[in-house]
Enzyme design. Structure first.
Site, mmCIF file in Angstrom:
data_model
loop_
_atom_site.group_PDB
_atom_site.id
_atom_site.type_symbol
_atom_site.label_atom_id
_atom_site.label_comp_id
_atom_site.label_asym_id
_atom_site.label_seq_id
_atom_site.Cartn_x
_atom_site.Cartn_y
_atom_site.Cartn_z
ATOM 1 N N ASP A 32 42.403 4.425 38.243
ATOM 2 C CA ASP A 32 41.110 4.369 37.554
ATOM 3 C C ASP A 32 40.246 5.586 37.899
ATOM 4 O OD1 ASP A 32 39.156 3.344 35.934
ATOM 5 O OD2 ASP A 32 38.488 1.807 37.345
ATOM 6 N N ASN A 80 43.638 -0.984 26.039
ATOM 7 C CA ASN A 80 43.199 0.420 25.919
ATOM 8 C C ASN A 80 43.195 0.941 24.481
ATOM 9 O OD1 ASN A 80 44.571 1.468 29.132
ATOM 10 N ND2 ASN A 80 42.480 0.936 28.622
HETATM 11 C C1 FPP Z 1 41.712 4.845 33.745
HETATM 12 O O1 FPP Z 1 40.676 5.776 33.867
HETATM 13 C C2 FPP Z 1 42.915 5.543 33.373
HETATM 14 C C3 FPP Z 1 43.631 5.330 32.230
HETATM 15 C C4 FPP Z 1 43.270 4.315 31.228
HETATM 16 C C5 FPP Z 1 44.788 6.142 31.928
HETATM 17 C C6 FPP Z 1 45.660 6.407 33.079
HETATM 18 C C7 FPP Z 1 46.621 7.430 32.740
HETATM 19 C C8 FPP Z 1 46.959 8.451 33.558
HETATM 20 C C9 FPP Z 1 46.436 8.634 34.910
HETATM 21 C C10 FPP Z 1 47.970 9.428 33.147
HETATM 22 C C11 FPP Z 1 49.252 8.738 33.006
HETATM 23 C C12 FPP Z 1 50.340 9.630 33.053
HETATM 24 C C13 FPP Z 1 51.526 9.394 32.498
HETATM 25 C C14 FPP Z 1 52.610 10.276 32.826
HETATM 26 C C15 FPP Z 1 51.772 8.288 31.556
HETATM 27 P P1 FPP Z 1 39.411 5.661 32.897
HETATM 28 O O2 FPP Z 1 39.632 6.557 31.751
HETATM 29 O O3 FPP Z 1 39.180 4.229 32.548
HETATM 30 O O4 FPP Z 1 38.307 6.203 33.828
HETATM 31 P P2 FPP Z 1 36.769 5.777 33.806
HETATM 32 O O5 FPP Z 1 36.704 4.354 34.269
HETATM 33 O O6 FPP Z 1 36.161 6.728 34.772
HETATM 34 O O7 FPP Z 1 36.273 5.964 32.401
#
Ligand code: FPP
Length: 257
Positions: A32, A80
């Site tokens: 996250d 998502n």
């Molecule tokens: C949450 O952060 C993260 C995600 C929904 C996506 C996670 C994906 C990756 C780390 C890359 C994955 C890599 C591969 C190879 C598939 P957020 O966007 O919800 O963060 P925030 O809460 O700060 O908005």
């Protein structure tokens, strides 16, 4: 097997040593904070996901080096899809970029790729990248890098219940014979065998919730919540989380370890 712990009360870095006989077999991570990491730097949210992908590479190597058997990463949830189309499209392209560039290193580290989730709903290019990575690493017998991609635990449990109900309806199973093992065997973690339940779940970015992740499988997992955002997560922080895990007393409902 040691690392430096920086955020202790004395302010002095402290050397921590892991017990090599108590490495968690299955570590699951809720990655996250990508968006907030980017926003803090006045970058678009997707820049956080890009950097997050780099962290996935670092942590995969670190986890494999520690002797972890299964590393499950929550990369995209069934919820998502509610995000803006551009962001969803970017997230769908990430596995393509990741596997395009990283499969040789996975193979050289003997890491096998597994993906759990409703992959048939992913764009065709993403499906192909995932299928190719699974195929290319199928002979690796070291750590399993298990991506949760279009995964949601309630949907997973619902699907399992439907499958079990069908077996009952077809006379293959009696309701009284349905056990916890029956349910586990219908979940997407079933192919992980003895490692299907995480020993520890780590969530970065300071949030302390589960977000529809492995609800059945985490019945006895330890939780480690850490403040850094995923793009700034490091091998040292992973070691710190394992250290924290090693100092928990797991009782599984009993009185002794
Ligand atoms: C949450 O952060 C993260 C995600 C929904 C996506 C996670 C994906 C990756 C780390 C890359 C994955 C890599 C591969 C190879 C598939 P957020 O966007 O919800 O963060 P925030 O809460 O700060 O908005």
């Amino acid at each position: 097997m040691f690392s430096w712990l920086n955020n202790n009360q004395s302010g002095e870095p402290e050397k921590i040593e892991l017990d090599p006989n108590n490495i968690p077999a299955h570590v699951a991570i809720i990655m996250d904070g990508n968006g907030r990491w980017a926003q803090k730097r006045h970058l678009p949210r997707v820049a956080g996901h890009k950097q997050g992908m780099e962290t996935v590479k670092t942590i995969t190597k670190a986890a494999s080096d520690l002797g972890i058997k299964v590393l499950t990463l929550y990369a995209f949830s069934t919820e998502n899809w509610k995000r803006p189309t551009d962001e969803v499209n970017y997230l769908m392209k990430l596995p393509v970029d990741f596997f395009d560039t990283f499969v040789p290193e996975l193979i050289s580290n003997n890491v096998r790729v597994n993906v759990m989730g409703y992959t048939d709903q992913l764009p065709k290019k993403t499906q192909k990248a995932v299928a190719d990575a699974i195929e290319d690493t199928k002979d690796c017998d070291g750590m399993v890098l298990n991506f949760a991609l279009n995964y949601g635990s309630r949907a997973e449990i619902t699907t399992a219940v439907q499958e079990i109900a069908q077996s009952v309806q077809q006379g293959q199973l009696k309701p009284e014979d349905i056990s916890a093992d029956t349910i586990s065997s219908h979940l997407m973690t079933a192919p992980l065998g003895q490692y299907q339940d995480p020993d520890v779940v780590i969530r970065t970015s300071g949030e302390e919730r589960i977000s529809n992740f492995l609800l059945w499988q985490i019945a006895y997992s330890e939780f480690v919540f850490m403040a850094p955002h995923w793009p700034e997560f490091t091998a040292e922080l992973l070691t710190e989380a394992v250290y924290e895990y090693q100092h928990r007393k797991r009782r599984f409902g009993g009185l002794t370890k």
